[in-house]
Design an enzyme around this catalytic site. Structure first.
Site, PDB file in Angstrom:
ATOM      1  CG  ASP A   1       0.024  -0.237   2.284  1.00  0.00           C
ATOM      2  OD1 ASP A   1       0.776   0.239   2.538  1.00  0.00           O
ATOM      3  OD2 ASP A   1      -1.126   0.183   3.448  1.00  0.00           O
ATOM      4  CG  HIS A   2      -0.891   4.575   1.307  1.00  0.00           C
ATOM      5  ND1 HIS A   2      -1.859   4.102   1.711  1.00  0.00           N
ATOM      6  CD2 HIS A   2      -0.552   5.845   2.658  1.00  0.00           C
ATOM      7  CE1 HIS A   2      -2.855   4.530   2.992  1.00  0.00           C
ATOM      8  NE2 HIS A   2      -1.999   5.203   3.277  1.00  0.00           N
TER       9      HIS A   2
ATOM     10  CB  CYS B   1       1.239  -2.404   4.547  1.00  0.00           C
ATOM     11  SG  CYS B   1       1.249  -3.076   6.588  1.00  0.00           S
TER      12      CYS B   1
ATOM     13  CG  HIS C   1      11.257 -24.485  12.557  1.00  0.00           C
ATOM     14  ND1 HIS C   1      11.782 -23.749  13.244  1.00  0.00           N
ATOM     15  CD2 HIS C   1      12.766 -24.940  11.558  1.00  0.00           C
ATOM     16  CE1 HIS C   1      12.782 -24.644  14.100  1.00  0.00           C
ATOM     17  NE2 HIS C   1      13.148 -25.783  12.671  1.00  0.00           N
TER      18      HIS C   1
END
Ligand code: RB5
Length: 144
Positions: A8-9, A65, A98
């Protein structure tokens, strides 16, 4: 290995650096946006990348994000996705060894960007250990 990447921005600046890194090392990837710092809704981009990995069209996903938290919550709602929110190199290694994590989430406003590139390098190059962890991965899949 085909990589789906999105942000995202809040993650745009770091995503740009990771895309540069992938280019330099000739990784095959597709950038699903966003493409600027203009405000957007992270669930849209996280869902696109998670679906691309869950469908098998892409082998791994990278999501960024502001904190990494929003995109990781969204990605982990998609069946077959094991998204790891990682801000240190040890976790980058062990979530591959893992958890066989197939999506890496990071917070572009949280982490030093040079460290994020180191995490990306380790996460992309570390193989799943298998063995006793296979049953645990299967347990995760059954619980979804
Ligand atoms: C956007 O302002 C911010 O909420 C987003 O990038 C992310 O941090 C959400 O978890």
């Amino acid at each position: 290995m085909k990589i789906a990447i999105g942000c995202d921005h809040g993650g745009y600046e770091l995503k740009t650096k990771i895309v540069e890194y992938l280019d330099e090392r000739n990784y095959e990837y597709n950038d699903f946006g966003c493409y600027s710092t203009e405000s957007v809704d992270y669930p849209i981009f996280a869902r696109i990348v998670a679906d691309k990995v869950a469908s098998g069209e892409f082998d791994r996903g990278i999501l960024i994000c502001g904190t990494g938290i929003g995109v990781s919550i969204v990605a982990n709602k998609v069946k077959g996705i094991r998204c790891a929110l990682v801000h240190d190199t040890k976790s980058a290694e062990f979530t591959r060894l893992h958890n066989d994590s197939n999506v890496l989430a990071m917070g572009g406003r949280i982490i030093d960007h040079q460290l994020a590139l180191e995490i990306t390098k380790i996460w992309l190059s570390t193989e799943f250990e298998g063995g006793r962890h296979i049953n645990r991965i299967n347990m995760i899949e059954r619980s979804q």
